[in-house]
Scaffold this motif. Structure first.
Motif, mmCIF file in Angstrom:
data_model
loop_
_atom_site.group_PDB
_atom_site.id
_atom_site.type_symbol
_atom_site.label_atom_id
_atom_site.label_comp_id
_atom_site.label_asym_id
_atom_site.label_seq_id
_atom_site.Cartn_x
_atom_site.Cartn_y
_atom_site.Cartn_z
ATOM 1 N N ALA A 212 0.830 -1.203 0.000
ATOM 2 C CA ALA A 212 0.000 0.000 0.000
ATOM 3 C C ALA A 212 0.865 1.255 0.000
ATOM 4 C CB ALA A 212 -0.935 -0.009 1.206
ATOM 5 N N ALA A 213 1.944 1.224 0.771
ATOM 6 C CA ALA A 213 2.852 2.373 0.807
ATOM 7 C C ALA A 213 3.510 2.582 -0.548
ATOM 8 C CB ALA A 213 3.914 2.165 1.880
ATOM 9 N N SER A 214 3.872 1.489 -1.209
ATOM 10 C CA SER A 214 4.507 1.581 -2.522
ATOM 11 C C SER A 214 3.557 2.156 -3.562
ATOM 12 C CB SER A 214 4.989 0.195 -2.960
ATOM 13 O OG SER A 214 5.544 0.237 -4.270
ATOM 14 N N LEU A 215 2.310 1.688 -3.534
ATOM 15 C CA LEU A 215 1.308 2.165 -4.497
ATOM 16 C C LEU A 215 0.734 3.521 -4.120
ATOM 17 C CD1 LEU A 215 -0.657 -1.185 -5.006
ATOM 18 C CD2 LEU A 215 0.908 -0.113 -6.653
ATOM 19 N N ASP A 216 0.896 3.906 -2.842
ATOM 20 C CA ASP A 216 0.326 5.143 -2.303
ATOM 21 C C ASP A 216 -1.196 5.143 -2.434
ATOM 22 O OD1 ASP A 216 0.444 7.586 -0.985
ATOM 23 O OD2 ASP A 216 0.667 8.745 -2.836
ATOM 24 N N VAL A 217 -1.800 4.022 -2.055
ATOM 25 C CA VAL A 217 -3.254 3.890 -2.052
ATOM 26 C C VAL A 217 -3.670 3.221 -0.739
ATOM 27 C CG1 VAL A 217 -3.385 3.686 -4.565
ATOM 28 C CG2 VAL A 217 -3.232 1.604 -3.166
ATOM 29 N N PRO A 218 -4.928 3.369 -0.320
ATOM 30 C CA PRO A 218 -5.398 2.633 0.854
ATOM 31 C C PRO A 218 -5.382 1.134 0.584
ATOM 32 C CG PRO A 218 -6.933 4.379 0.226
ATOM 33 C CD PRO A 218 -5.960 4.241 -0.892
ATOM 34 N N MET A 219 -5.270 0.351 1.642
ATOM 35 C CA MET A 219 -5.265 -1.104 1.469
ATOM 36 C C MET A 219 -6.562 -1.605 0.859
ATOM 37 S SD MET A 219 -3.234 -2.450 4.896
ATOM 38 C CE MET A 219 -4.205 -1.452 6.048
ATOM 39 N N ARG A 220 -7.666 -0.897 1.101
ATOM 40 C CA ARG A 220 -8.944 -1.328 0.538
ATOM 41 C C ARG A 220 -8.935 -1.265 -0.990
ATOM 42 N NH1 ARG A 220 -10.095 4.027 2.135
ATOM 43 N NH2 ARG A 220 -10.487 3.320 4.262
ATOM 44 N N ALA A 221 -8.076 -0.420 -1.562
ATOM 45 C CA ALA A 221 -8.089 -0.219 -3.013
ATOM 46 C C ALA A 221 -7.789 -1.493 -3.776
ATOM 47 C CB ALA A 221 -7.087 0.882 -3.394
ATOM 48 N N PHE A 222 -6.963 -2.359 -3.196
ATOM 49 C CA PHE A 222 -6.628 -3.595 -3.913
ATOM 50 C C PHE A 222 -7.095 -4.841 -3.160
ATOM 51 C CE2 PHE A 222 -2.787 -2.165 -1.634
ATOM 52 C CZ PHE A 222 -2.507 -3.266 -0.842
ATOM 53 N N THR A 223 -8.050 -4.661 -2.231
ATOM 54 C CA THR A 223 -8.610 -5.821 -1.524
ATOM 55 C C THR A 223 -10.124 -5.855 -1.702
ATOM 56 O OG1 THR A 223 -8.579 -4.535 0.548
ATOM 57 C CG2 THR A 223 -6.712 -6.010 0.130
ATOM 58 N N ASN A 224 -10.878 -5.341 -0.729
ATOM 59 C CA ASN A 224 -12.334 -5.425 -0.843
ATOM 60 C C ASN A 224 -12.882 -4.621 -2.014
ATOM 61 O OD1 ASN A 224 -11.451 -3.301 1.122
ATOM 62 N ND2 ASN A 224 -13.606 -2.693 1.027
ATOM 63 N N ALA A 225 -12.233 -3.511 -2.367
ATOM 64 C CA ALA A 225 -12.738 -2.667 -3.454
ATOM 65 C C ALA A 225 -12.678 -3.363 -4.807
ATOM 66 C CB ALA A 225 -11.963 -1.354 -3.507
ATOM 67 N N VAL A 226 -11.800 -4.339 -4.968
ATOM 68 C CA VAL A 226 -11.707 -5.060 -6.247
ATOM 69 C C VAL A 226 -12.252 -6.476 -6.145
ATOM 70 C CG1 VAL A 226 -9.790 -3.661 -7.084
ATOM 71 C CG2 VAL A 226 -9.303 -5.770 -5.808
ATOM 72 N N GLY A 227 -12.803 -6.846 -4.969
ATOM 73 C CA GLY A 227 -13.493 -8.120 -4.866
ATOM 74 C C GLY A 227 -12.722 -9.271 -4.272
ATOM 75 N N VAL A 228 -11.554 -9.029 -3.651
ATOM 76 C CA VAL A 228 -10.840 -10.103 -2.960
ATOM 77 C C VAL A 228 -11.748 -10.661 -1.862
ATOM 78 C CG1 VAL A 228 -8.896 -10.615 -1.428
ATOM 79 C CG2 VAL A 228 -8.542 -9.213 -3.467
ATOM 80 N N ASP A 229 -11.768 -11.977 -1.718
ATOM 81 C CA ASP A 229 -12.699 -12.620 -0.791
ATOM 82 C C ASP A 229 -12.175 -12.706 0.634
ATOM 83 O OD1 ASP A 229 -14.928 -13.481 -2.627
ATOM 84 O OD2 ASP A 229 -13.229 -14.435 -3.644
ATOM 85 N N VAL A 230 -10.912 -13.101 0.780
ATOM 86 C CA VAL A 230 -10.321 -13.271 2.107
ATOM 87 C C VAL A 230 -8.879 -12.785 2.067
ATOM 88 C CG1 VAL A 230 -9.640 -14.910 3.912
ATOM 89 C CG2 VAL A 230 -11.814 -15.200 2.731
ATOM 90 N N LEU A 231 -8.473 -12.137 3.158
ATOM 91 C CA LEU A 231 -7.144 -11.569 3.277
ATOM 92 C C LEU A 231 -6.439 -12.142 4.492
ATOM 93 C CD1 LEU A 231 -4.948 -9.229 3.059
ATOM 94 C CD2 LEU A 231 -6.585 -7.830 4.351
ATOM 95 N N SER A 232 -5.179 -12.527 4.336
ATOM 96 C CA SER A 232 -4.313 -12.802 5.485
ATOM 97 C C SER A 232 -3.555 -11.514 5.783
ATOM 98 C CB SER A 232 -3.331 -13.938 5.186
ATOM 99 O OG SER A 232 -4.002 -15.149 4.958
ATOM 100 N N TYR A 233 -3.920 -10.860 6.897
ATOM 101 C CA TYR A 233 -3.306 -9.569 7.213
ATOM 102 C C TYR A 233 -2.052 -9.778 8.051
ATOM 103 C CZ TYR A 233 -2.408 -4.843 8.513
ATOM 104 O OH TYR A 233 -1.775 -3.633 8.660
ATOM 105 N N GLY A 234 -0.936 -9.233 7.588
ATOM 106 C CA GLY A 234 0.341 -9.422 8.259
ATOM 107 C C GLY A 234 0.712 -8.260 9.161
ATOM 108 N N GLY A 235 1.013 -8.548 10.421
ATOM 109 C CA GLY A 235 1.443 -7.516 11.346
ATOM 110 C C GLY A 235 2.860 -7.688 11.852
#
Length: 359
Positions: free
Chosen positions: A195-218
């Motif tokens: 997200a930092a590289s693309l300079d977009v919110p994380m939603r832009a390439f997850t729920n906004a484009v239809g990804v079903d499930v995400l493994s979120y890394g912390g």
């Protein structure tokens, strides 16, 4: 008097905190704001197994990043997140299409197949990224009882080779996969860096484009431990709570995982950490460009630099800084930067690299 001095500890420091390296962003410690959050959540009693107030509040924070239908299931680690998520998306006869270099294929000890009971269908890629055309190499045979049924496409953002999918590339993969009746899982072990590289919110390439499930890394982004399975499409999964327990990923004292995710995501710590790690990788790559005999292998788009240099040079350099070979036979290495990598770390490493190359 003892109470005034604070709690007693017999623990001792067993490492030199001045030692730095480029082996993995997992080598870094926990961010001070994360440690402060853990201390804040300590004390008193909270209901166990996710019924605590911190896990409840985490859901609202996840909604702000991934939409109102998102539901987070905190887990212990990345492999646990991936295996639990993929189980929730597949039937017993199901298969998952992924890049040959995907973490689920090469770095999880066979856990998706052995523990998750699913088949991985891999595809070679030039840069770690799948495309609709590459997916189609394995997306067939749904009616063939002799073949595991392709049910999920799993992509990694950013990839294991340090490359980043654009929003449009992920949208094309999701649309293509859904049209063929397959679901999409995103391994986001380093989603913040992407997200930092693309300079977009994380939603832009997850729920906004239809990804079903995400493994979120912390963990790679400053947490002490912990990740989360984030269900973006509730209709795509079943029995997540039971699968998390079955997969040995249900934390009894879950508040200490959830409060870390809250500290990371409530404001901008996740983004600050990722931007810094990416900037350090860029500084390293720029410095390497001027060293004769060292070749950068892939575009440096996140916090990883992949390079090729003489094997004996890498061996000597490893005596001064920790890092791993990616393909030892070819002389390929991986250098990772983290939230606590400093400019001085980069400059010292570049100086050591130049010295070893000149020997």
């Amino acid at each position: 008097m003892t109470a005034a001095l604070g709690p007693r500890t017999d623990a001792r420091r067993h490492h030199d905190p001045s030692v730095r390296g480029f082996a993995s962003d997992n080598y870094a410690g926990a961010h001070p704001e994360i440690l402060a959050a853990i201390a804040l959540a300590n004390g008193g009693h909270q209901v166990s197994y996710g019924e605590d107030q911190y896990t409840e509040h985490l859901q609202r924070i996840m909604h702000s990043h991934f939409g109102p239908t998102a539901e987070a299931f905190p887990v212990f680690n990345g492999t646990g997140a991936n295996v639990t998520a993929l189980q929730a998306l597949t039937d017993r006869w199901g298969a998952v299409i992924c890049a040959e270099s995907a973490h689920i294929n090469v770095d999880e000890g066979g856990a998706p197949e052995r523990m998750g009971g699913l088949k991985l269908l891999t595809v070679p890629t030039p840069d770690g990224k799948l495309t609709p055309e590459l997916i189609d190499r394995q997306a067939w045979g749904w009616e063939d009882e002799h073949r595991a049924m392709p049910q999920v496409v799993s992509i990694t953002q950013n990839t294991e080779l340090g490359t980043v999918y654009t929003v449009e590339e992920i949208r094309a993969i999701v649309d293509h996969s859904h049209a063929k009746g397959m679901k999409v899982h995103l391994d986001g072990a380093r989603i913040a860096n992407a997200a930092a590289s693309l300079d977009v919110p994380m939603r832009a390439f997850t729920n906004a484009v239809g990804v079903d499930v995400l493994s979120y890394g912390g963990t790679k982004n400053g947490m002490l431990f912990g990740e989360a399975v984030v269900v973006l499409n509730p209709d795509a999964v079943s029995h997540m709570k039971h699968l998390r327990k079955l997969s040995m990923q249900l934390a009894s004292k879950m508040r200490f995982v959830s409060v870390q995710l809250e500290a990371l995501l409530a404001k901008d710590l996740w983004l600050r950490n990722a931007r810094h790690a990416n900037a350090m990788a860029r500084r390293l790559a720029d410095g390497v460009q001027g060293v004769d005999g060292v070749e950068i292998l892939y575009p440096v788009q996140a916090n990883a630099v992949f390079a090729r240099l003489p094997h004996e040079v890498s061996r000597r350099l490893q005596q001064r800084f920790r890092f791993y070979f990616w393909d030892e036979a070819a002389g390929d290495v991986r250098w990772m930067c983290s939230f606590d990598t400093t400019e001085d770390d980069i400059d010292a490493f570049l100086q050591a690299l130049k010295e070893e190359m000149s020997r």
